[in-house]
Design a protein around this motif. Structure first.
Motif, PDB file in Angstrom:
ATOM      1  N   ALA A   1     -52.293  49.310  30.685  1.00 21.83           N
ATOM      2  CA  ALA A   1     -51.480  48.098  30.579  1.00 21.83           C
ATOM      3  C   ALA A   1     -50.015  48.497  30.752  1.00 21.83           C
ATOM      4  N   ILE A   2     -49.327  47.862  31.669  1.00 18.61           N
ATOM      5  CA  ILE A   2     -47.941  48.218  31.967  1.00 18.61           C
ATOM      6  C   ILE A   2     -46.984  47.077  31.649  1.00 18.61           C
ATOM      7  N   THR A   3     -47.335  45.886  32.051  1.00 12.41           N
ATOM      8  CA  THR A   3     -46.435  44.738  31.894  1.00 12.41           C
ATOM      9  C   THR A   3     -46.842  43.824  30.746  1.00 12.41           C
ATOM     10  N   GLU A   4     -47.881  44.210  29.989  1.00 12.76           N
ATOM     11  CA  GLU A   4     -48.319  43.422  28.849  1.00 12.76           C
ATOM     12  C   GLU A   4     -48.896  44.359  27.798  1.00 12.76           C
ATOM     13  N   CYS A   5     -49.076  43.856  26.581  1.00  9.83           N
ATOM     14  CA  CYS A   5     -49.627  44.672  25.499  1.00  9.83           C
ATOM     15  C   CYS A   5     -51.100  44.957  25.768  1.00  9.83           C
ATOM     16  N   ALA A   6     -51.502  46.206  25.584  1.00 12.02           N
ATOM     17  CA  ALA A   6     -52.883  46.604  25.848  1.00 12.02           C
ATOM     18  C   ALA A   6     -53.864  45.937  24.885  1.00 12.02           C
TER      19      ALA A   6
ATOM     20  N   GLY B   1     -52.284  51.828  26.924  1.00 10.64           N
ATOM     21  CA  GLY B   1     -51.034  51.584  27.647  1.00 10.64           C
ATOM     22  C   GLY B   1     -49.947  51.015  26.771  1.00 10.64           C
ATOM     23  N   SER B   2     -49.154  50.087  27.331  1.00 10.03           N
ATOM     24  CA  SER B   2     -48.022  49.502  26.607  1.00 10.03           C
ATOM     25  C   SER B   2     -48.496  48.735  25.377  1.00 10.03           C
ATOM     26  N   MET B   3     -47.652  48.766  24.326  1.00 11.79           N
ATOM     27  CA  MET B   3     -48.015  48.095  23.084  1.00 11.79           C
ATOM     28  C   MET B   3     -46.818  47.346  22.527  1.00 11.79           C
TER      29      MET B   3
ATOM     30  N   ALA C   1     -43.195  50.702  23.488  1.00 16.08           N
ATOM     31  CA  ALA C   1     -44.172  51.706  23.044  1.00 16.08           C
ATOM     32  C   ALA C   1     -45.309  51.820  24.059  1.00 16.08           C
ATOM     33  N   PHE C   2     -45.853  53.046  24.156  1.00 14.76           N
ATOM     34  CA  PHE C   2     -46.961  53.300  25.097  1.00 14.76           C
ATOM     35  C   PHE C   2     -47.906  54.292  24.440  1.00 14.76           C
ATOM     36  N   SER C   3     -49.190  53.932  24.399  1.00 18.80           N
ATOM     37  CA  SER C   3     -50.204  54.807  23.825  1.00 18.80           C
ATOM     38  C   SER C   3     -51.326  55.028  24.832  1.00 18.80           C
ATOM     39  N   VAL C   4     -51.559  56.271  25.181  1.00 17.60           N
ATOM     40  CA  VAL C   4     -52.643  56.586  26.116  1.00 17.60           C
ATOM     41  C   VAL C   4     -53.989  56.214  25.515  1.00 17.60           C
TER      42      VAL C   4
END
Length: 253
Positions: free
Chosen positions: A153-158, A175-177, A168-171
């Motif tokens: 997820a890049i443009t929205e919360c995963a 993705g993005s959070m 924030a980003f969590s693999v």
């Protein structure tokens, strides 16, 4: 004949078999991953040994065997290997592409047309040399993950889908959070990194090629981590690509 079939494919890897044969693994347009024996190709007198090297885009005729099929005819479609093996950075990027395609097409004989087309497109871009090889590789990784259902997820919360961009980003979380969903261990990529990731995923090359070295490096790290998290093991070829990328970035600063 019933036992013969033909397909177009890309050679992903080869293994020696006996004194003169090779087992060739291809990703093909209609039959997915195919492992077949190429008899006598290691002899200097072989008619098509050079056409069955990694990264070769070939038209192949197979004979259905008991355990492994046998390659009986080969014609070159695109000679991608020639420019790739002459350039270290492009060669290692192509190796990572081939290894990823091999991992993602785990079941032999299952059609993977989109993945095949992604491989051909990426190798064609690398062989042409008009785009930065690191950008081509990361674009392939992102699109291959999208094919496999693992796109970050890049443009929205995963988790909740709230439109971003988010800091924030969590693999491990996808993705993005957003602030409400973020988990421990998140990293905080810059806006430029997220913009680059979205551009590579969607083929916006004008935006991607305008990016600076530091966002490119950080984006590559996120893409590699996300891919290997889902593959559940490291790509053997990826550390070579990363080492080369760092060497090319340093002089530009």
């Amino acid at each position: 004949m019933v036992n013969l079939y033909r397909d177009t494919g890309v050679v992903l890897r080869t293994h020696k078999l006996g004194e003169a044969d090779r087992i060739v693994t291809l990703i093909t347009r209609r039959h997915g991953k195919v492992r077949a024996v190429a008899k006598g190709v290691r002899r200097t007198s072989s008619r098509f040994g050079a056409r069955l090297e990694p990264f070769g885009h070939v038209d192949v005729q197979f004979y259905t065997g008991r355990s492994l099929d046998v390659i009986t005819q080969v014609e070159t479609v695109d000679a991608f290997a020639l420019p790739l093996v002459a350039d270290y950075q492009r060669y290692t990027a192509a190796s990572a592409i081939a290894e990823t395609a091999d991992r993602l097409s785990a079941e032999e004989g299952e059609p993977v047309l989109k993945l095949y087309m992604l491989v051909v497109g990426a190798l064609r871009a690398l062989a042409g040399g008009e785009r930065d090889s690191s950008l081509v590789l990361d674009a392939f990784f992102l699109r291959a993950m999208a094919y496999a259902g693992w796109a970050p997820a890049i443009t929205e919360c995963a988790r909740c889908g709230l439109p971003g961009p988010h800091k924030a980003f969590s693999v491990s979380a996808g993705g993005s959070m957003c602030p409400n969903c973020r988990v421990p261990g998140c990293v905080h990529p810059s806006h430029e990194v997220l913009t680059l990731l979205a551009a590579l995923l969607h083929g916006e090359w004008t935006v991607a090629e305008a990016s600076l070295p530091v966002p490119r490096r950080d984006a590559s790290g996120l893409v590699a981590a996300h891919l290997q998290w889902h593959l559940e093991r490291q790509l053997r070829s990826l550390p070579l690509v990363e080492r080369r990328a760092r060497e090319t970035i340093i002089p530009a600063q």
